[in-house]
Design a protein around this motif. Structure first.
Motif, PDB file in Angstrom:
ATOM      1  N   TRP A 110      31.592  -1.129  96.714  1.00  0.00           N
ATOM      2  CA  TRP A 110      31.007  -1.852  95.581  1.00  0.00           C
ATOM      3  C   TRP A 110      29.695  -1.194  95.154  1.00  0.00           C
ATOM      4  N   GLU A 113      30.338   2.030  93.206  1.00  0.00           N
ATOM      5  CA  GLU A 113      30.768   1.781  91.834  1.00  0.00           C
ATOM      6  C   GLU A 113      29.601   1.337  90.961  1.00  0.00           C
ATOM      7  N   GLN A 114      28.752   0.461  91.502  1.00  0.00           N
ATOM      8  CA  GLN A 114      27.620  -0.028  90.714  1.00  0.00           C
ATOM      9  C   GLN A 114      26.617   1.087  90.426  1.00  0.00           C
ATOM     10  N   ALA A 116      27.306   4.276  90.169  1.00  0.00           N
ATOM     11  CA  ALA A 116      27.895   5.141  89.152  1.00  0.00           C
ATOM     12  C   ALA A 116      27.815   4.492  87.779  1.00  0.00           C
ATOM     13  N   HIS A 117      28.165   3.213  87.694  1.00  0.00           N
ATOM     14  CA  HIS A 117      28.164   2.518  86.406  1.00  0.00           C
ATOM     15  C   HIS A 117      26.761   2.412  85.802  1.00  0.00           C
ATOM     16  N   SER A 118      25.740   2.468  86.660  1.00  0.00           N
ATOM     17  CA  SER A 118      24.372   2.324  86.158  1.00  0.00           C
ATOM     18  C   SER A 118      23.961   3.475  85.254  1.00  0.00           C
ATOM     19  N   SER A 119      24.601   4.634  85.408  1.00  0.00           N
ATOM     20  CA  SER A 119      24.281   5.848  84.648  1.00  0.00           C
ATOM     21  C   SER A 119      22.861   6.344  84.907  1.00  0.00           C
ATOM     22  N   ARG A 138      39.059   3.545  90.504  1.00  0.00           N
ATOM     23  CA  ARG A 138      37.866   2.853  90.021  1.00  0.00           C
ATOM     24  C   ARG A 138      36.636   3.743  90.123  1.00  0.00           C
ATOM     25  N   ALA A 142      34.386   5.259  87.086  1.00  0.00           N
ATOM     26  CA  ALA A 142      32.940   5.026  87.027  1.00  0.00           C
ATOM     27  C   ALA A 142      32.186   6.343  86.888  1.00  0.00           C
ATOM     28  N   ASP A 144      33.334   9.111  85.615  1.00  0.00           N
ATOM     29  CA  ASP A 144      33.632   9.671  84.299  1.00  0.00           C
ATOM     30  C   ASP A 144      32.769   9.012  83.229  1.00  0.00           C
ATOM     31  N   VAL A 145      32.646   7.700  83.273  1.00  0.00           N
ATOM     32  CA  VAL A 145      31.850   6.982  82.274  1.00  0.00           C
ATOM     33  C   VAL A 145      30.380   7.408  82.354  1.00  0.00           C
ATOM     34  N   ALA A 146      29.858   7.536  83.584  1.00  0.00           N
ATOM     35  CA  ALA A 146      28.443   7.875  83.771  1.00  0.00           C
ATOM     36  C   ALA A 146      28.180   9.367  83.731  1.00  0.00           C
TER      37      ALA A 146
END
Length: 205
Positions: A110, A113-114, A116-119, A138, A142, A144-146
């Motif tokens: 978790w 993921e968080q 990574a998502h934070s960018s 997942r 994450a 890829d998005v960041a």
């Protein structure tokens, strides 16, 4: 005629050459050649080792490069206590290093993921048991998005399928060397092997 779907970002058209994948140099010449330029950005890299903590020295140069420019990196649930003097001696700016020590494997994933998502982080490094397909997807998404580097270390055998864009197997060799085998490389050829002369730096003293 161009259908609307062909205008969606990320959809590749057959009449256009695909854009080259972004990479960050490993700062190890032979490894850069094997990986078509370096560590893939916005992707999950899985490093399978025979011993906990093995292979960390391969990614330290990239982590040091990030922290030197003020870009933070995160170590998530390393197998040993991070040894600050050794990391600093290899160029890691400790002011830009985050150590996360979750209570269990679920919380570690978790946290990865968080982060990574934070960018906010240039790279994250996760240690733990083998991830199932859902968890890998997942974490891959994450990253890829960041557009960060996501490293996943695990011990055991390098068998089975993985959604990671890059997979390496790292084992110790004689004369203070590491044997690195490329199991999977996006856009490259698997099965490439190399020897890296380096006294591997453990995560802790």
């Amino acid at each position: 005629m161009n259908a609307p779907v062909l205008q969606i970002p990320g959809v590749w058209r057959g009449d256009r050459a695909p854009a080259p994948a972004a990479v960050v140099s490993t700062r190890i010449e032979a490894l850069d050649r094997a990986l078509l330029g370096g560590w893939p950005v916005g992707a999950l890299t899985q490093i399978v080792t025979t011993e906990a903590g093995l292979g960390f020295s391969l990614i330290i140069p990239a982590l040091a490069g990030f922290t030197a420019t003020g870009r933070p990196v995160a170590l998530i649930d390393p197998p040993y206590l991070p040894y600050a003097p050794a990391l600093a001696s290899r160029g890691v700016d400790l002011d830009h290093l985050l150590w996360v020590r979750p209570p269990d494997a679920a919380q570690a994933l978790w946290a990865a993921e968080q982060i990574a998502h934070s960018s906010l982080f240039a790279a994250l490094v996760y240690w733990g048991p083998a991830l199932d397909g859902t968890a890998e997807r997942r974490l891959q998404l994450a990253a890829d998005v960041a557009q960060c580097l996501a490293f996943c270390f695990r011990t055991g055998r390098a068998d089975g399928h993985s959604y990671a864009a890059l997979r390496l197997a790292v084992t110790p060799a004689a004369d203070a060397q590491l044997r690195v085998e490329v199991l999977k490389c996006r856009g490259g050829r698997a099965g490439h092997g190399l020897m890296h002369r380096c006294v591997d730096l453990p995560v802790a003293a």
